[in-house]
Scaffold this active site. Structure first.
Site, PDB file in Angstrom:
ATOM      1  N   HIS A  14      42.323  50.203  46.066  1.00 31.80           N
ATOM      2  CA  HIS A  14      42.548  49.024  45.237  1.00 31.80           C
ATOM      3  C   HIS A  14      42.573  49.352  43.742  1.00 31.80           C
ATOM      4  O   HIS A  14      43.291  48.707  42.980  1.00 31.80           O
ATOM      5  CB  HIS A  14      41.459  47.992  45.519  1.00 31.80           C
ATOM      6  CG  HIS A  14      41.684  46.675  44.842  1.00 31.80           C
ATOM      7  ND1 HIS A  14      42.735  45.842  45.171  1.00 31.80           N
ATOM      8  CD2 HIS A  14      41.010  46.036  43.845  1.00 31.80           C
ATOM      9  CE1 HIS A  14      42.693  44.748  44.419  1.00 31.80           C
ATOM     10  NE2 HIS A  14      41.662  44.849  43.608  1.00 31.80           N
ATOM     11  N   ASP A  45      44.327  50.281  50.238  1.00 35.82           N
ATOM     12  CA  ASP A  45      43.644  49.151  49.594  1.00 35.82           C
ATOM     13  C   ASP A  45      43.055  48.245  50.670  1.00 35.82           C
ATOM     14  O   ASP A  45      43.781  47.696  51.497  1.00 35.82           O
ATOM     15  CB  ASP A  45      44.648  48.380  48.734  1.00 35.82           C
ATOM     16  CG  ASP A  45      43.979  47.369  47.822  1.00 35.82           C
ATOM     17  OD1 ASP A  45      42.818  46.987  48.076  1.00 35.82           O
ATOM     18  OD2 ASP A  45      44.628  46.951  46.842  1.00 35.82           O
ATOM     19  N   SER A  66      45.486  42.111  40.940  1.00 38.24           N
ATOM     20  CA  SER A  66      44.668  41.604  42.040  1.00 38.24           C
ATOM     21  C   SER A  66      44.678  40.073  42.039  1.00 38.24           C
ATOM     22  O   SER A  66      45.741  39.472  42.189  1.00 38.24           O
ATOM     23  CB  SER A  66      43.252  42.175  41.939  1.00 38.24           C
ATOM     24  OG  SER A  66      42.516  41.932  43.109  1.00 38.24           O
TER      25      SER A  66
END
Length: 315
Positions: A288, A220, A133
């Site tokens: 995610h 996501d 991320s």
């Protein structure tokens, strides 16, 4: 006090410790290390995996993960860089790498990588980065600054197209995250600064990057799937351009055919003849935080570990 019991694991065979690297501005950056004592060479020949994050004040505390033993028992040094932007050293540590100070995060990760080499834990040819991320942003930005600082990089759902994402208020987190990154839509200074480090916008077209595995998730909503897809497409376009430039023209081929035959030359290391793997893996079901089941998570991790082992030529 609860202690997890892992069959066959003997904690006395391993060492974990904290060391400090020095960033470019003189700031001391903590790094947590772990390795198996009997496999530590101390001459720079150990493989290493370096994790980094550095955003939102998130504290990346070292924790025990039984899955890490698969690398430790192969002689890896595992390292967590507690770079600025995180919260390990308090709120000031976070504030020192927000908005117009964000590059401190990337400089700190590189400082830790240099520390591992200088202290003879590993070498750039034996080092793998691993970021997820915002940590993927950290790794990708650091690689744009020093593409040869590592041999492998794992970028999980990486935030690599930050400039375009932060200019789109229709995305769910854009407005909320302006306090972290800045507002490039309405602030020219923020636009120019983010533009100067955004990984997608700063890929070096002439550099040879490490072997890279990027992941994306179709559902996501934090890092949209098109960010790593765009990044990989840009990297592949640059490779195709380099290959095209190295192909002889029709006139050159005619000259070569009419003249004496010359022995074929091996491509120099770092040219298009020596490109490393560049893979994009998109999960068509997950969000995610990827797979929810334990078995799927272990499969995902095993795939990434295998990529590291394969591209560091480990057995």
């Amino acid at each position: 006090v609860y202690q997890e019991v892992v069959p066959g694991y003997d904690a006395s065979q391993y060492t974990s410790k904290l060391e400090w690297a020095t960033s470019v501005d003189g700031t001391a950056v903590p790094v947590t290390l772990a390795y198996k004592d009997s496999l530590m060479c101390g001459d720079g020949t150990n493989k290493a995996a370096l994790h980094g994050y550095g955003a939102y004040g998130s504290k990346q505390w070292p924790t025990f993960n039984p899955a890490d033993t698969t690398l430790l028992d192969r002689g890896f040094v595992l390292a967590i860089a507690h770079v600025r932007g995180g919260g390990e050293l308090g709120s000031a540590w976070h504030m020192h790498s927000k908005k117009l100070n964000k590059k401190h995060t990337f400089e700190d990760l590189l400082a830790v990588a240099h520390h591992l080499v200088q202290q003879r834990y590993t070498s750039p040819q034996r080092l793998a980065y691993w970021g997820r991320s915002a940590g993927g942003l950290t790794v990708a930005a650091a690689l744009n600054m020093e593409p040869d600082s590592a041999a492998v990089a794992i970028l999980d759902v990486p935030f690599v197209d930050i400039l375009n994402t932060m200019r789109d208020p229709k995305l769910p987190l854009t407005i909320k995250e302006r306090s972290e990154w800045g507002d490039p839509l309405n602030d020219k200074e923020a636009f120019n600064y983010i533009r100067s480090y955004s990984p997608y916008d700063n890929i070096n077209p002439n550099a040879t990057y490490p072997a890279m595995l990027l992941t994306a998730s179709l559902h996501d909503t934090r890092v949209n799937y098109w960010e790593p897809a765009k990044y990989v497409a840009a990297m592949r376009y640059n490779l195709a351009q380099r290959v095209q430039q190295q192909r002889p023209s029709a006139q050159q081929r005619e000259t070569e055919l009419s003249g004496p035959r010359q022995p074929a030359e091996e491509p120099d290391r770092g040219t298009a003849g020596d490109e490393r793997p560049l893979l994009l893996l998109t999960d068509m079901d997950a969000g995610h935080f990827a797979a929810s089941s334990a078995s799927r998570r272990l499969q995902d991790r095993a795939r990434k570990v295998a990529f590291i082992l394969r591209n560091l030529e480990c057995s």
